[in-house]
Structures are given as structure tokens and as C-alpha cells.
Write a protein that holds these residues in place. Sequence first.
Motif, mmCIF file in Angstrom:
data_model
loop_
_atom_site.group_PDB
_atom_site.id
_atom_site.type_symbol
_atom_site.label_atom_id
_atom_site.label_comp_id
_atom_site.label_asym_id
_atom_site.label_seq_id
_atom_site.Cartn_x
_atom_site.Cartn_y
_atom_site.Cartn_z
ATOM 1 N N MET A 1 -1.586 -4.037 -4.534
ATOM 2 C CA MET A 1 -1.942 -3.138 -3.194
ATOM 3 C C MET A 1 -2.822 -3.763 -2.487
ATOM 4 N N PRO A 2 -2.445 -4.200 -1.198
ATOM 5 C CA PRO A 2 -3.417 -4.983 -0.314
ATOM 6 C C PRO A 2 -4.612 -4.256 0.173
ATOM 7 N N LEU A 3 -5.609 -4.827 0.298
ATOM 8 C CA LEU A 3 -6.945 -4.316 0.847
ATOM 9 C C LEU A 3 -6.631 -4.142 2.606
#
Length: 285
Positions: A1-3
Motif C-alpha cells: 500500500m503506497p504512503l
Amino acid sequence: MPLPAIPRRVKIGDAAAFAGTTPRAIRHYHAIGLLAEPERGSDDRRRYVYDDMIRLLWIRRMADAGISLDDIRAGFEGTTGIEQSLARLEESLVSKAAAIEAQRAAVHRLREVGSPLGLLSPLVSGRLRDLPPGSLRPADLDTLLVTERIFGSLGAAVQANRFIVLATHPELRAEEDRLAEAEAALDDTMSPDDPRIEELAAQRCAHETALGATIDRSGLDEALDGLLDQEDEHAGEEEGGARMSPMEAIGKMPYDFSPARVRYEERVIELLQSADQDGDTPRTC
């Protein structure tokens, strides 16, 4: 999950939102030297970095705890220990707690006794609360309010004897009303040497003597010892404002008496003192 995008610097609005304050407060921190003003970007706007935010968060935590901004700054600068600030804060909180408790007691008394009688001290309102409805006049309560300010709650509680007697003895109330009307007529049109002043002063002295005798017969003065015992208990319930001496307080309360009325008041005092020396006047006179 990208920040999510993580900024290296934030504008003042974002800094304020994160810290739970306002841009105006942050600008004030800059102005008083509590928070160093950060570098500005190419658009000439302040940009806040991690260390700025840490300082800002600690400032907000300490401010929320009630520590003054001056003490926060002194703590950061190391010029005073935070313990000194906390000791002062604790003293302040104790004082505020006592004030809040006094306010709660006053609200309870108002709900129980009613207004405006419930705004007077417990010593006074407790003595008058059982009188028939309407027997205490607004002017009576006004007088007690002034007496509390000048002589304290005990002085007003003693004076309450007078209003209890007036409320329960119609003939004395009628004479009180007659004298009050005559006293109101002592205006600037009357000379201080008018012989009617002496006559009216003698009538007032006789009325005060009758009031005092009635108080003695009714046993109201027997409650004074109990009131003296309660004086310390209610010492913290005096009205707000700095305590002045009675003479200082009297000199600050305007009555707009004419010279004739002043002379009349002086003669009443002289007559009552003379009667008291002769042993004819009860204590309340």
C-alpha cells in the motif's frame, strides 16, 4: 500500500491544523520568541519542518495544561525550572476551584431561596427566608446589600433584625414609611437650620428606640451568639472585590444628600448616642 505524499515542509495553515491551534497563535509565538520563525519559501511564505512541529506540539501541550506562555518560554530557555511554573499553576488552580465551589454554592442558594434574597450571604438570607412573601421590600434588600459591602455579612445579619421586625409589625412599618417620606423631602430647598429637622430627628430617634425594644422583646438578638460562631465558617463567602475599611467604603457610596439631609442624619446620630449614654437605647440603634 503506497504512503500518502509526505511533505518535507508545510505552510503555516497546515502546521496550525496539525498542532490544533491557529495561524494567528503561531504568529504570536514567533513574535514573543517562543517559536523561531522558519525560513520562507520562494513564495515568501513560512515553511515549517519536523523540529518546528515538535516544538509547536510541546508548546500546545503545555499551554493546554495551563502553563503561561512566559513560563513555557522560560522553561525552554532554561532560565527557570518547570517545577516553579507548576507550583504557581497549582496554586492558581486551587484558587479557581475554590471560586467555582463558591459559585456553585451561590447558584444552589439562589435556586433554593430565590433572587435577589439568595444573592445575599447565607447568614442574611437564612434569617429572612421564612418571612411572609412580599414582606421584604426591594429597598430593604438594597440596604442589606450595601451593609454587607460595608460591614460584611455579620453586620448585615444583625441589621436583618430590623427588617424582620418591620415585616412582622405593621404599625412600625407604617411609621418607617412615614419617616422615609419625610426624610425624602429634606432636599436642597430646605435650610440646614430649619427647625423641622430637629423635630424629625427626634421622631426618628424615638422610632429607632421602639424598633430596638421590639427586637429585644422578640428574642432576635439571642441569635447573635450563633451568628458569631458562624462568622469563620462563612468567611470565604463574602462578596467579591477588595475589602475596604467601613469608613473607606462609606466614603465611596453616593447618596446625594442635601445639606439639610446631612444635618438631619448628624442630629439623629447625636440623639441616639445621647440616649445610648443614658441607657435608654437598645444595641441596634
